[in-house]
Design a protein around this motif. Structure first.
Motif, mmCIF file in Angstrom:
data_model
loop_
_atom_site.group_PDB
_atom_site.id
_atom_site.type_symbol
_atom_site.label_atom_id
_atom_site.label_comp_id
_atom_site.label_asym_id
_atom_site.label_seq_id
_atom_site.Cartn_x
_atom_site.Cartn_y
_atom_site.Cartn_z
ATOM 1 N N ALA A 69 64.709 13.747 65.446
ATOM 2 C CA ALA A 69 65.642 14.194 64.401
ATOM 3 C C ALA A 69 65.321 13.517 63.069
ATOM 4 O O ALA A 69 64.939 12.350 63.023
ATOM 5 C CB ALA A 69 67.068 13.849 64.813
ATOM 6 N N ASN A 70 65.501 14.248 61.997
ATOM 7 C CA ASN A 70 65.455 13.697 60.636
ATOM 8 C C ASN A 70 66.669 14.204 59.871
ATOM 9 O O ASN A 70 66.908 15.422 59.909
ATOM 10 C CB ASN A 70 64.179 14.135 59.917
ATOM 11 N N PRO A 71 67.404 13.318 59.176
ATOM 12 C CA PRO A 71 67.194 11.881 59.170
ATOM 13 C C PRO A 71 67.707 11.258 60.462
ATOM 14 O O PRO A 71 68.491 11.855 61.204
ATOM 15 C CB PRO A 71 68.020 11.412 57.973
ATOM 16 N N ARG A 72 67.267 10.039 60.702
ATOM 17 C CA ARG A 72 67.744 9.247 61.839
ATOM 18 C C ARG A 72 67.638 7.777 61.421
ATOM 19 O O ARG A 72 67.006 7.440 60.426
ATOM 20 C CB ARG A 72 66.889 9.511 63.086
ATOM 21 N N GLY A 73 68.247 6.926 62.244
ATOM 22 C CA GLY A 73 68.068 5.488 62.070
ATOM 23 C C GLY A 73 68.741 4.908 60.841
ATOM 24 O O GLY A 73 69.662 5.523 60.280
ATOM 25 N N PHE A 74 68.251 3.748 60.449
ATOM 26 C CA PHE A 74 68.902 2.962 59.392
ATOM 27 C C PHE A 74 69.304 3.808 58.189
ATOM 28 O O PHE A 74 68.499 4.553 57.620
ATOM 29 C CB PHE A 74 67.953 1.883 58.882
ATOM 30 N N CYS A 75 70.571 3.648 57.787
ATOM 31 C CA CYS A 75 71.054 4.246 56.536
ATOM 32 C C CYS A 75 70.837 3.220 55.422
ATOM 33 O O CYS A 75 70.471 2.068 55.688
ATOM 34 C CB CYS A 75 72.538 4.548 56.674
ATOM 35 N N ALA A 76 71.136 3.632 54.197
ATOM 36 C CA ALA A 76 70.905 2.722 53.063
ATOM 37 C C ALA A 76 71.796 1.482 53.150
ATOM 38 O O ALA A 76 71.386 0.387 52.750
ATOM 39 C CB ALA A 76 71.160 3.466 51.758
ATOM 40 N N GLY A 77 73.017 1.635 53.692
ATOM 41 C CA GLY A 77 73.930 0.486 53.783
ATOM 42 C C GLY A 77 73.444 -0.545 54.793
ATOM 43 O O GLY A 77 73.545 -1.762 54.564
ATOM 44 N N VAL A 78 72.924 -0.077 55.912
ATOM 45 C CA VAL A 78 72.409 -0.984 56.943
ATOM 46 C C VAL A 78 71.109 -1.641 56.470
ATOM 47 O O VAL A 78 70.902 -2.853 56.609
ATOM 48 C CB VAL A 78 72.202 -0.214 58.267
ATOM 49 N N GLU A 79 70.251 -0.821 55.875
ATOM 50 C CA GLU A 79 68.978 -1.335 55.335
ATOM 51 C C GLU A 79 69.270 -2.492 54.367
ATOM 52 O O GLU A 79 68.626 -3.556 54.423
ATOM 53 C CB GLU A 79 68.316 -0.171 54.574
ATOM 54 N N ARG A 80 70.259 -2.292 53.504
ATOM 55 C CA ARG A 80 70.613 -3.307 52.500
ATOM 56 C C ARG A 80 71.166 -4.564 53.166
ATOM 57 O O ARG A 80 70.774 -5.684 52.826
ATOM 58 C CB ARG A 80 71.655 -2.696 51.545
ATOM 59 N N ALA A 81 72.070 -4.370 54.153
ATOM 60 C CA ALA A 81 72.694 -5.535 54.796
ATOM 61 C C ALA A 81 71.656 -6.388 55.531
ATOM 62 O O ALA A 81 71.651 -7.617 55.426
ATOM 63 C CB ALA A 81 73.775 -5.052 55.776
ATOM 64 N N VAL A 82 70.763 -5.724 56.253
ATOM 65 C CA VAL A 82 69.737 -6.464 57.003
ATOM 66 C C VAL A 82 68.794 -7.178 56.031
ATOM 67 O O VAL A 82 68.421 -8.327 56.232
ATOM 68 C CB VAL A 82 68.970 -5.506 57.945
ATOM 69 N N LYS A 83 68.471 -6.489 54.943
ATOM 70 C CA LYS A 83 67.573 -7.083 53.937
ATOM 71 C C LYS A 83 68.207 -8.325 53.312
ATOM 72 O O LYS A 83 67.525 -9.334 53.064
ATOM 73 C CB LYS A 83 67.291 -6.023 52.859
#
Ligand code: SF4
Length: 327
Positions: A6-20
């Motif tokens: 599926a696309n999109p899938r996985g990390f969203c921008a909010g999760v990407e930011r928090a992990v970063k």
């Protein structure tokens, strides 16, 4: 057998930011980094940050005074930020900007003295945080409703002054059904212009519906305590597919695949892409010759990192101008 990604899938921008935010802090400072609550609801992510030295706690009072701490992507109520200031914590806020938007809506409704109904899951950390932003003791108060039955029963101080907000990771159609019950009961109901269910939740659910047009089985990589993962499974089942939530490739059972020529594979907004890669590797072992195909278009949204982190990064790059770590 064909596996459709599926696309999109996985990390969203909010999760990407928090992990970063957490990863950068670990790299930039020589002291423990405390995180209030799981930074995102995914065990693989939390374990990998723990392995790099992050310390996870549930309450602010578990963090030693003066330490460096991060608020998770789900946000927190203002009391957490107050307690952190009192304890001298240097706090980095990884609250997703789309959750912060809901907090601002609650503040505005509180100022207008409306009763606020939060459509969401009682006890979910995001919902607990959101209810804490209602700060007007003279207003109509804030309460959580979970479903249409509760929407039919809920009592408010003034039926002409009612507003709603929602948890960001709900299933869109069910949330709309709850809103329509509320609208019938409270015709002057005030709500967000474009809804609070975030773009990432909506896009991943739409991508699951898209998968279900060709796949009779959908595998969702995610966590059992992750709201957006559970909703993706629900969406697939409502669309008529078999659906299974798995935390990692090791859980995939060969028997699940029997009788399915087209299998959909996706991952929730808090599940890293390496879990998808692991699942594909396992499917290739279980079904030799399996073809992997893409469906849909990926997202490219990125949220800006918080200014205190950017300042810290700049200071580390130019140590002679190093400012203090206070945020
Ligand atoms: Fe933000 Fe939506 Fe991702 Fe939650 S799912 S972190 S609200 S973008």
């Amino acid at each position: 057998m064909d596996v459709w990604l599926a696309n999109p899938r996985g990390f969203c921008a909010g999760v990407e930011r928090a992990v970063k935010i957490v990863e950068e802090l670990i790299d930039l400072v020589d002291e423990p980094v405390y995180i209030r609550h799981e930074i995102v609801h995914n065990r693989a992510v939390v374990d990998s940050l723990k392995a790099r030295g992050a310390i996870f706690v549930e309450r602010t009072d578990e963090i030693p005074a003066g330490s460096l701490a991060v608020v998770s992507a789900h946000g927190a109520d203002p009391g957490v930020f107050r307690d952190a200031r009192v304890a001298g914590l240097r706090l980095f806020d990884a609250t997703c900007p789309l959750v912060s938007k809901v907090h601002l809506e609650v503040l505005a409704h509180a100022q207008a003295r409306r009763s606020v109904l939060v459509i969401g899951h009682r006890g979910h950390v995001e919902v607990v945080g959101t209810t804490g932003w209602y700060d007007n003791p003279d207003g109509g108060g804030i309460q959580v409703i979970e479903d249409e039955a509760e929407a039919r029963e809920v009592q408010v101080r003034d039926p002409t002054a009612v507003a709603y907000v929602t948890q960001t990771t709900l299933e869109v159609e069910s949330a709309n059904r709850v809103v329509s019950v509320l609208r019938q009961r409270f015709p002057a109901l005030v709500g967000p212009h474009h809804g609070d269910i975030c773009y990432a939740t909506q896009n991943r659910q739409d991508a699951v519906r898209n998968l279900c047009q060709r796949c009779s089985l959908v595998l969702v990589l995610g966590a059992p305590h992750s709201s957006n993962s559970l909703r993706m499974v629900e969406v697939a089942r409502e669309a008529g597919a078999e659906a299974r939530l798995v935390e990692s490739a090791a859980e995939l059972q060969p028997a699940w695949l029997e009788g399915h020529a087209d299998v959909g594979l996706t991952s929730s907004a808090s599940a890293p892409e390496y879990l998808v890669a692991g699942a594909i590797d396992r499917l290739r072992v279980l079904v030799p010759g399996v073809q992997v195909r893409q469906l849909g278009q990926p997202e490219h949204l990125v949220f800006k990192l918080p200014t205190p982190l950017l300042d810290l990064r700049a200071a580390r790059a130019a140590p002679e101008a190093r400012p203090s770590l206070s945020t």
